[in-house]
Design a protein around this motif. Structure first.
Motif, PDB file in Angstrom:
ATOM      1  N   LEU A 213       0.839  -1.208   0.034  1.00 12.79           N
ATOM      2  CA  LEU A 213       0.279  -0.188  -0.012  1.00 12.79           C
ATOM      3  C   LEU A 213       0.688   1.354   0.234  1.00 12.79           C
ATOM      4  O   LEU A 213       0.758   2.139  -0.532  1.00 12.79           O
ATOM      5  CB  LEU A 213      -0.940  -0.352   1.311  1.00 12.79           C
ATOM      6  N   ARG A 214       1.724   0.792   0.287  1.00  9.86           N
ATOM      7  CA  ARG A 214       2.957   2.675   0.871  1.00  9.86           C
ATOM      8  C   ARG A 214       3.079   2.836  -0.739  1.00  9.86           C
ATOM      9  O   ARG A 214       3.615   4.303  -0.665  1.00  9.86           O
ATOM     10  CB  ARG A 214       4.108   2.008   1.734  1.00  9.86           C
ATOM     11  N   GLU A 215       4.324   1.465  -1.569  1.00  9.04           N
ATOM     12  CA  GLU A 215       4.530   1.432  -2.513  1.00  9.04           C
ATOM     13  C   GLU A 215       3.107   2.046  -3.217  1.00  9.04           C
ATOM     14  O   GLU A 215       3.829   2.938  -4.243  1.00  9.04           O
ATOM     15  CB  GLU A 215       5.463   0.728  -3.139  1.00  9.04           C
ATOM     16  N   ILE A 216       2.289   1.784  -3.774  1.00 12.50           N
ATOM     17  CA  ILE A 216       1.485   2.629  -4.238  1.00 12.50           C
ATOM     18  C   ILE A 216       0.814   3.280  -4.092  1.00 12.50           C
ATOM     19  O   ILE A 216       0.711   4.640  -5.070  1.00 12.50           O
ATOM     20  CB  ILE A 216      -0.203   1.763  -4.237  1.00 12.50           C
ATOM     21  N   TYR A 217       0.793   4.091  -2.889  1.00  9.68           N
ATOM     22  CA  TYR A 217       0.769   5.868  -2.563  1.00  9.68           C
ATOM     23  C   TYR A 217       2.124   6.125  -2.808  1.00  9.68           C
ATOM     24  O   TYR A 217       1.710   7.763  -3.186  1.00  9.68           O
ATOM     25  CB  TYR A 217       0.862   5.505  -0.635  1.00  9.68           C
ATOM     26  N   LEU A 218       2.892   6.043  -2.349  1.00  8.23           N
ATOM     27  CA  LEU A 218       4.445   6.628  -2.887  1.00  8.23           C
ATOM     28  C   LEU A 218       4.540   7.066  -5.111  1.00  8.23           C
ATOM     29  O   LEU A 218       4.882   7.652  -5.311  1.00  8.23           O
ATOM     30  CB  LEU A 218       5.104   6.496  -2.318  1.00  8.23           C
ATOM     31  N   ASN A 219       4.324   5.586  -5.561  1.00  7.25           N
ATOM     32  CA  ASN A 219       3.922   5.941  -7.336  1.00  7.25           C
ATOM     33  C   ASN A 219       3.063   6.800  -6.766  1.00  7.25           C
ATOM     34  O   ASN A 219       2.909   7.524  -8.291  1.00  7.25           O
ATOM     35  CB  ASN A 219       3.792   4.840  -6.978  1.00  7.25           C
ATOM     36  N   ASN A 220       2.234   7.043  -6.322  1.00  6.34           N
ATOM     37  CA  ASN A 220       0.866   7.971  -6.920  1.00  6.34           C
ATOM     38  C   ASN A 220       1.402   9.393  -6.561  1.00  6.34           C
ATOM     39  O   ASN A 220       1.139  10.195  -7.436  1.00  6.34           O
ATOM     40  CB  ASN A 220      -0.414   7.458  -6.171  1.00  6.34           C
ATOM     41  N   ILE A 221       1.830   9.459  -5.580  1.00  4.62           N
ATOM     42  CA  ILE A 221       2.526  11.164  -5.532  1.00  4.62           C
ATOM     43  C   ILE A 221       3.703  11.066  -6.434  1.00  4.62           C
ATOM     44  O   ILE A 221       3.643  12.759  -6.989  1.00  4.62           O
ATOM     45  CB  ILE A 221       3.189  11.280  -3.841  1.00  4.62           C
ATOM     46  N   ARG A 222       4.313  10.589  -6.381  1.00  6.81           N
ATOM     47  CA  ARG A 222       5.667  10.874  -7.664  1.00  6.81           C
ATOM     48  C   ARG A 222       5.204  11.047  -8.689  1.00  6.81           C
ATOM     49  O   ARG A 222       5.551  11.764  -9.686  1.00  6.81           O
ATOM     50  CB  ARG A 222       6.837   9.362  -7.942  1.00  6.81           C
ATOM     51  N   SER A 223       3.427  10.306  -9.486  1.00  6.37           N
ATOM     52  CA  SER A 223       3.027  10.232 -10.837  1.00  6.37           C
ATOM     53  C   SER A 223       2.755  11.835 -11.042  1.00  6.37           C
ATOM     54  O   SER A 223       2.722  12.744 -11.384  1.00  6.37           O
ATOM     55  CB  SER A 223       1.731   9.659 -11.069  1.00  6.37           C
TER      56      SER A 223
END
Length: 68
Positions: free
Chosen positions: A33-43
């Protein structure tokens, strides 16, 4: 999964970690979940950066301003 649901689940797992600890499965879920969240922020951040348009004093479009 929408961002609000994602953040809520991350927060639930964080509270549980503090109170009683997480199982191996929950640790794996939290990491995913954290990785999904961080990828969203990066995008989102990348989209903001890509939309920036520099204009110099002479109204010429282009890259970053250079000092002469």
């Amino acid at each position: 999964m929408d961002i609000d649901t994602l953040v809520e689940r991350i927060n639930v797992l964080a509270r549980k970690q503090k109170s009683e600890g997480l199982t191996a499965e929950e640790l794996k879920e939290r990491a995913e979940l954290r990785e999904i969240y961080l990828n969203n922020i990066r995008s989102n951040f990348r989209q903001q950066l890509d939309s920036i348009e520099w204009v110099d004093e002479n109204e010429q479009k282009g890259g970053p301003r250079l000092k002469h």
